[in-house]
Scaffold this active site. Structure first.
Site, PDB file in Angstrom:
ATOM      1  N   SER A  77      25.764 -21.337  20.315  1.00  0.00           N
ATOM      2  CA  SER A  77      26.294 -21.447  21.667  1.00  0.00           C
ATOM      3  C   SER A  77      26.405 -22.911  22.075  1.00  0.00           C
ATOM      4  O   SER A  77      25.626 -23.762  21.620  1.00  0.00           O
ATOM      5  CB  SER A  77      25.331 -20.730  22.612  1.00  0.00           C
ATOM      6  OG  SER A  77      25.603 -21.074  23.938  1.00  0.00           O
TER       7      SER A  77
ATOM      8  N   TYR B 170      16.560 -19.375  25.840  1.00  0.00           N
ATOM      9  CA  TYR B 170      17.662 -18.755  25.085  1.00  0.00           C
ATOM     10  C   TYR B 170      18.332 -19.797  24.189  1.00  0.00           C
ATOM     11  O   TYR B 170      18.496 -19.601  22.983  1.00  0.00           O
ATOM     12  CB  TYR B 170      18.678 -18.127  26.049  1.00  0.00           C
ATOM     13  CG  TYR B 170      20.024 -17.856  25.402  1.00  0.00           C
ATOM     14  CD1 TYR B 170      20.170 -16.852  24.452  1.00  0.00           C
ATOM     15  CD2 TYR B 170      21.153 -18.632  25.734  1.00  0.00           C
ATOM     16  CE1 TYR B 170      21.405 -16.625  23.840  1.00  0.00           C
ATOM     17  CE2 TYR B 170      22.377 -18.404  25.132  1.00  0.00           C
ATOM     18  CZ  TYR B 170      22.494 -17.399  24.178  1.00  0.00           C
ATOM     19  OH  TYR B 170      23.697 -17.184  23.574  1.00  0.00           O
TER      20      TYR B 170
ATOM     21  N   LYS C 106      18.617 -20.443  19.850  1.00  0.00           N
ATOM     22  CA  LYS C 106      19.826 -20.734  19.062  1.00  0.00           C
ATOM     23  C   LYS C 106      19.615 -22.023  18.257  1.00  0.00           C
ATOM     24  O   LYS C 106      19.979 -22.111  17.090  1.00  0.00           O
ATOM     25  CB  LYS C 106      21.040 -20.905  19.990  1.00  0.00           C
ATOM     26  CG  LYS C 106      21.451 -19.623  20.694  1.00  0.00           C
ATOM     27  CD  LYS C 106      22.129 -18.678  19.745  1.00  0.00           C
ATOM     28  CE  LYS C 106      22.185 -17.277  20.285  1.00  0.00           C
ATOM     29  NZ  LYS C 106      22.627 -16.275  19.330  1.00  0.00           N
TER      30      LYS C 106
END
Ligand code: NAD
Ligand code: UDP
Length: 673
Positions: free
Chosen positions: A127, A157, A161
């Site tokens: 992301s 989050y 990643k």
């Protein structure tokens, strides 16, 4: 390569489902693993409906390495696209451990199984969040953002990643044979142009467009715009919004790129964005335009963690992967609005549930509309159960296996591509003769050995609108199945309101070859609740039938006969009653539904009314039924259809011969009063 599979983790999710479609469109074979923690099996059913193919699906948590390993053993997996993750930024700040456990733990388990099975090709969903707040380097230095921009994720989050990227990098360093493509997505938006797939946000959406879509459909009142005091043209923040279909295609580009490396390993990151930034107001306006009206909004304070500008520099993907986003924010808004209007509650429908029936291929789908509960199965798009109030009124097996046995008397199924008998299993269209499988003496019955009742349909696509449910199933019957010419696509659409089930059939040849079609539903009704139909009262104004010979084929005569008003043990029927002796149309749907039979029983309050647009119907008292859970005469059938063996009748051939460009259509309705 074509025989090898791509494993898609999280393939039932938003981006995963769109990617599975692109993979299949590009000739890849796919197996999906998803624990459905943020998705529904309905997405998989719809993928199959769109691509006209079965896609193996496993409801497995990635952290369950043993189960995952079985999938690797069963399929020859060439590579993995790894979507499965939890993804809500806000939530991750509250339950970080769960995020690390699921995202990092799930990936480690996946990578262990990959290693054990010598699968070393992986495309990973990363992301733009991994870059963190790029304005920390000044307002313009890293805008648009290149892959070389230093990473510094600011929430748990994003950190999962980042950690996974590092793990993959370390694995590649330890073993250079690994091919790792890191795809860093910017803001995925939009939905599939079919209107069948899209984002299904559970709870209150965090993202701009899903929230706005819910305002437009009336589920939320007002959009809050988080700050209009940023340094942009209109004061709202800038993001790089990318249509989910473009994003999906980026994965195919990455896989193709890795494939071209042959066995050479690689670890590399690519940004997937459009390179064009849009402000919140610009997106808001584009969506209002798609909807056709102004939507309510209010400007509120900035959202914590938001930054001014996150726009991708997508040059690397363009140059190396030969991939470029082609769709616009306007395209995405149009597709999102279509998805939203068709599926206002996404896949989360009230009073609808599905369950496994035999563990893999078969599922039951149950809808409840007030007093009427109907259960369908994808095998034969069949009706497994109809419950009116507390009474079950059709015969259906409670396990999938029974449906596969020869003793199954076509319970509740769709009969096709050709219901009833064809004399000598042969027919002629435009001078060409076709020989079918003869499975009923010298004749063909219910399409031979591989009729629709034996096939798993695609779907269903389940929708709920204006107080009604619709379930659409589709089958594609290959050219040459049991000798039938032409690849036939047939759609069975059930509409369930609180008092009735309407069935609509539509079929067309996908390869323009003429063929023959006759579709019906083979439900066995029983109102007595005691295992026999004897004592059932029948009202029917139809008073003529096709005279049949000893092989149950028409002699060509139409004779007078009615169905007796009470089904007593002496009443044994397996006859084709004629509704319209002059009918010769392939599509009867424009005709008014005509009542064929009304049935009642002294022990029941339920009345069944069967109507259809069809020229005939078979009435069968079920005397041949002989299976474990049901004996003879445990149900009666009313099977609206074309004339028996219409293909051999000069006057009625047109009912059943589907010529090039024609569409077959029919309607049946079961009402319960
Ligand atoms: P999604 O929630 O729709 O899809 C993720 C899927 O993974 C879900 O179907 C979920 O059930 C499944 N899943 C989660 N944990 C699992 C586990 N342990 N085992 C098996 N299945 C599991 O999300 P999405 O928007 O499609 O995102 C897909 C990927 O793209 C995610 O990795 C996400 O972090 C990443 N991503 C998404 C966005 C975005 O804005 N949507 C942006 C950048 C990156
Ligand atoms: N946004 C907004 N109202 C909302 C949701 C988002 O104004 O209800 C803005 C948000 O401030 C950001 C942009 O829309 O500038 C995109 O936000 P989103 O959460 O969709 O994606 P993000 O870029 O934060 O991952």
């Amino acid at each position: 390569m074509t025989d090898r599979y791509i494993l898609v983790t999280g393939g039932a999710g938003y981006i995963g489902s769109h990617t599975v479609i692109e993979l299949i469109n590009n000739g890849y074979k796919v197996v999906i693993v998803d624990n459905l923690s943020n998705s529904s099996y309905d997405a998989v059913a719809r993928i199959e409906f769109i691509v006209n193919q079965h896609v193996p699906f496993y409801d497995i948590d990635l952290r369950n390495g043993d189960e995952l390993d079985k999938v690797f053993k069963k399929y020859d997996i060439h590579g993995v696209i790894h979507f499965a993750a939890l993804k809500a930024v806000g939530e991750s700040t509250k339950i970080p451990l769960k995020y690390y456990e699921n995202n990092v733990g799930g990936t480690m388990s996946l990578l262990e199984v990959c290693s054990a099975n010598d699968v070393k090709t992986i495309v990973f969903s990363s992301s733009a969040t991994v870059y963190g707040d790029v304005t920390r380097f000044g307002p313009t230095k890293y805008i648009p953002i290149p892959e070389t921009c230093p990473t510094d994720p600011t929430n748990p989050y994003g950190k999962t990643k980042f950690v996974i990227e590092q793990i993959l990098k370390d694995i590649h360093t330890s073993d250079n044979a690994w091919q790792v493509a890191i795809l860093r997505y910017f803001n995925p938006i939009g939905a599939h142009p079919s209107g069948l797939l899209g984002e299904d946000p559970l709870g209150i959406p965090n993202n701009l467009l899903p929230y706005l879509a819910q305002v437009a459909i009336g589920r939320r009142e007002t959009l809050s715009i988080f700050g209009d005091d940023y340094d942009s043209t209109d004061g709202t923040p800038i993001r790089d919004y990318i249509h989910v279909v473009d994003l999906a295609k980026g994965h195919i580009a990455a896989l193709n790129y890795l494939k071209k490396l042959n066995d050479k390993g690689l670890y590399r990151e690519w940004n997937l964005g459009t390179g064009k930034g849009s402000t919140v107001f610009q997106v808001y306006k584009a969506f209002c335009k798609a909807v056709g009206r102004e939507l309510p909004y209010k400007v509120v304070g900035r959202r914590q963690g938001d930054v001014l500008n996150l726009t991708a520099k997508p040059d690397r993907a363009q140059q190396e992967l030969q991939w470029k986003a082609e769709l616009t924010v306007e395209d995405a808004c149009r597709d999102l609005w279509r998805w939203t209007t068709e599926n206002p509650f996404g896949f989360e429908l009230q009073d609808y549930k599905w369950q496994e029936f035999d563990g893999l291929q078969n599922r039951l789908h149950t809808v409840q509309n007030k007093d009427l509960q109907v259960t369908f199965c994808n095998r034969g798009a069949l009706i497994q159960d109809i419950k009116v109030g507390e009474q079950h009124i059709v015969c259906g097996f409670d396990n999938a296996k029974e449906y596969t046995l020869e003793t199954n008397p076509y319970f509740g199924t769709t009969v096709g591509r050709y219901a009833n008998r064809i004399k000598n299993g042969e027919f002629e269209i435009d001078g060409t003769k076709f020989q079918l499988t003869q499975n009923d003496g010298s004749n063909t019955l219910h399409a031979g050995n591989n009729g629709f009742d034996k096939q798993n349909f695609f779907g269903p696509v389940v929708k709920q609108k204006n107080g009604k449910f619709t379930l659409e199933f589709k089958v594609v019957d290959a050219d040459g199945t049991d000798g039938f010419p032409g690849t036939l696509e047939a759609i069975v659409k059930y509409t369930i309101d609180s008092l009735s089930i309407e069935i609509e059939y539509e079929a067309k040849s996908l390869d323009d070859k003429p063929t023959v079609v006759n579709l019906t539903n083979h439900s066995y009704f029983n109102l007595s609740g005691n295992g026999t139909i004897d004592g059932t009262h029948i009202k029917s104004s139809v008073d003529q039938l096709l005279e049949l010979d000893g092989a149950k084929l028409p002699t060509g005569n139409i004779i007078s006969k009615t169905i007796p008003s009470t089904i007593s043990p002496e009443v044994i029927l397996d006859d084709c009653f004629v509704v319209d002796k002059d009918a010769n149309a392939i599509d009867t749907r424009s005709k008014a539904l005509q009542t064929l039979v009304e049935a009642t029983h002294p022990d029941s309050n339920v009345k069944i009314v069967v109507s259809s647009t069809e020229p005939a119907f078979q009435f069968y008292t079920g005397d041949g039924v002989n299976c474990s859970q049901f004996g003879k005469r445990s149900g009666f059938c009313v099977e609206p259809s074309r004339f028996v063996d219409a293909v051999h009748s000069d006057n009625h051939k047109g009912q059943a011969v589907l010529k090039k460009g024609d569409v077959y259509g029919a309607k049946i309705k079961y009402e319960f009063r």
